[in-house]
Motif scaffolding. Structure first.
Motif, PDB file in Angstrom:
ATOM      1  N   UNK A  10       0.906  -1.133  -0.044  1.00 30.96           N
ATOM      2  CA  UNK A  10      -0.138   0.040  -0.074  1.00 30.96           C
ATOM      3  C   UNK A  10       0.975   1.229  -0.010  1.00 30.96           C
ATOM      4  N   UNK A  11       0.480   2.179  -0.878  1.00 32.36           N
ATOM      5  CA  UNK A  11       1.400   3.591  -0.817  1.00 32.36           C
ATOM      6  C   UNK A  11       0.307   4.587  -0.423  1.00 32.36           C
ATOM      7  N   UNK A  12       0.841   5.466   0.647  1.00 27.42           N
ATOM      8  CA  UNK A  12       0.189   6.522   1.297  1.00 27.42           C
ATOM      9  C   UNK A  12       0.609   7.724   0.728  1.00 27.42           C
ATOM     10  N   UNK A  84       3.061  -0.068  -5.897  1.00 23.88           N
ATOM     11  CA  UNK A  84       1.791  -0.378  -5.109  1.00 23.88           C
ATOM     12  C   UNK A  84       0.539  -1.146  -5.674  1.00 23.88           C
ATOM     13  N   UNK A  85       0.201  -1.879  -5.001  1.00 23.61           N
ATOM     14  CA  UNK A  85      -1.139  -2.528  -5.410  1.00 23.61           C
ATOM     15  C   UNK A  85      -2.335  -1.645  -5.093  1.00 23.61           C
ATOM     16  N   UNK A  86      -2.299  -0.724  -4.042  1.00 26.82           N
ATOM     17  CA  UNK A  86      -3.352   0.109  -3.642  1.00 26.82           C
ATOM     18  C   UNK A  86      -2.873   1.304  -3.136  1.00 26.82           C
ATOM     19  N   UNK A  87      -3.251   2.443  -3.564  1.00 26.48           N
ATOM     20  CA  UNK A  87      -2.777   3.803  -3.361  1.00 26.48           C
ATOM     21  C   UNK A  87      -3.773   4.546  -2.372  1.00 26.48           C
ATOM     22  N   UNK A  88      -3.392   5.031  -1.313  1.00 25.09           N
ATOM     23  CA  UNK A  88      -4.490   5.808  -0.637  1.00 25.09           C
ATOM     24  C   UNK A  88      -3.908   7.226  -0.437  1.00 25.09           C
ATOM     25  N   UNK A  89      -4.570   8.397  -1.426  1.00 22.81           N
ATOM     26  CA  UNK A  89      -3.926   9.534  -1.383  1.00 22.81           C
ATOM     27  C   UNK A  89      -4.656  10.613  -0.437  1.00 22.81           C
ATOM     28  N   UNK A  90      -4.023  11.395   0.352  1.00 19.88           N
ATOM     29  CA  UNK A  90      -4.492  12.159   1.211  1.00 19.88           C
ATOM     30  C   UNK A  90      -3.989  13.613   1.203  1.00 19.88           C
ATOM     31  N   UNK A 326      -5.224 -10.005  -0.049  1.00 16.12           N
ATOM     32  CA  UNK A 326      -6.567  -9.352   0.291  1.00 16.12           C
ATOM     33  C   UNK A 326      -7.104  -9.590  -0.961  1.00 16.12           C
ATOM     34  N   UNK A 327      -8.038 -10.387  -1.200  1.00 18.17           N
ATOM     35  CA  UNK A 327      -8.494 -10.477  -2.467  1.00 18.17           C
ATOM     36  C   UNK A 327      -9.682  -9.533  -2.642  1.00 18.17           C
ATOM     37  N   UNK A 328     -10.083  -9.401  -3.894  1.00 18.78           N
ATOM     38  CA  UNK A 328     -11.182  -8.231  -4.179  1.00 18.78           C
ATOM     39  C   UNK A 328     -10.589  -6.931  -4.687  1.00 18.78           C
ATOM     40  N   UNK A 329      -9.191  -6.943  -4.974  1.00 12.73           N
ATOM     41  CA  UNK A 329      -8.531  -5.700  -5.411  1.00 12.73           C
ATOM     42  C   UNK A 329      -8.104  -5.762  -6.675  1.00 12.73           C
TER      43      UNK A 329
END
Length: 329
Positions: A10-12, A84-90, A326-329
């Motif tokens: 995960x990338x933040x 990253x497999x998932x990025x959460x931008x803030x 975590x499947x579903x992504x």
């Protein structure tokens, strides 16, 4: 986009209060987390936040392989999101900044990664405007602090693929969040609008001298707020209808409520009202720092979530139910 790609990294992007809290949550749930922020003090502040928030976050569920040591930091955005497999931008709530940032993230991430924004008010249709692969972008707006409060509002933009929304929903649910799917975009999403509507009436009552600041807080937290921590308003009205349930409530009590809507106030937010609220809040805080009050809030929220977990099977899963990641992504 591979709808079944496991999320391991995960990338933040952006490590202010929300980004740091997200990072803590992902670490507690057993992910490798790479964070990025242009501020020269960002890494120190982030690691300090994670250390301070770890026990509170872990109290809602700790994955067997979770560790703060799985956090890495780089000021280089492209490096942070490259694998990253998932990025959460803030990032800050500025449309021009979000558009540019998402364009850069879109160019630098693997094409099958999901890119989610924590934006509290800007719609994804605006944010994704210049992305080459807008179909994998989505709003994943948390409630503060994300490492404790489970709610995440999920909504796509006009060019978001439906599969991305479903994958984001599945992913958030698998990591202990309570995602809700907004079927339409609107500024401010949903939960903040509900908060704003309530707070408008609270401020009106303070302005009219009906209540002081402390009593207005008590009117919410010791009354409806307690019930809302257990059930939402529709289900509570179902109980309020007695044996007849929601049908009885709608037939007999709802007309009176509707008739009262025109009496709800719209305050004029004057400098005097602003000063009155500020003074009242400081008096209510009684010398306790923001950090002390936040720690008290988080401890009570964690305790409430533990109680809910015992009584509500529809609530967020524990980390034991999260594996494999975590499947579903």
């Amino acid at each position: 986009m591979n709808a079944h790609k496991p999320v391991r990294r995960v990338a933040i992007v952006g490590t202010g209060t929300i980004g740091a809290s997200w990072a803590t949550h992902y670490l507690v749930r057993g992910f490798d987390v790479t964070a990025t922020d242009p501020s020269p003090t960002a890494e120190t502040a982030l690691r300090s936040y994670v250390q301070a928030a770890w026990d509170a976050a872990a109290s809602t569920g700790l994955a067997p392989d979770a560790s703060p040591e799985r956090l890495s930091f780089t000021p280089d955005l492209r490096r942070a999101v490259a694998d990253a497999d998932f990025v959460q931008e803030n990032a800050p709530e500025r449309p021009d900044l979000k558009v540019k940032l998402f364009t850069d993230i879109d160019d630098a991430t693997p094409p099958d990664a999901i890119i989610a924004s924590s934006s509290s008010g800007i719609t994804m249709s605006i944010i994704q405007a210049e992305c080459r692969r807008p179909e994998r972008t989505v709003i994943g707006h948390p409630f503060n602090p994300p490492h404790i409060v489970p709610l995440v509002e999920v909504v796509g933009g006009t060019r978001t693929a439906p599969e991305t929304v479903q994958d984001a929903m599945s992913f958030y649910a698998a990591i202990g969040k309570k995602p809700i799917h907004l079927k339409k975009e609107l500024p401010g999403h949903v939960a903040n609008r509900i908060q704003a509507a309530l707070y408008r009436e609270v401020v009106y009552l303070v302005q009219e001298g009906v209540l002081d600041v402390a009593d207005s807080d008590d009117a919410v937290s010791w009354g409806p707020g307690l019930r809302w921590g257990v059930m939402g308003p529709h289900l509570l009205w179902h109980l309020g209808g007695g044996e007849g349930g929601i049908q009885h409530f709608m037939d007999t009590l709802m007309p009176r409520m509707v008739a009262s809507w025109h009496e709800l106030g719209t305050p004029e937010f004057t400098p005097e009202l602003k000063q009155k609220i500020e003074a009242g809040v400081l008096e209510e805080a009684d010398g306790h720092s923001v950090d002390e009050l936040a720690a008290r809030r988080d401890a009570m929220l964690s305790a409430l979530l533990r109680v809910r977990a015992q009584h509500d099977p529809s609530g967020p899963p524990s980390p034991a139910a999260d594996r494999p990641v975590k499947e579903g992504s």
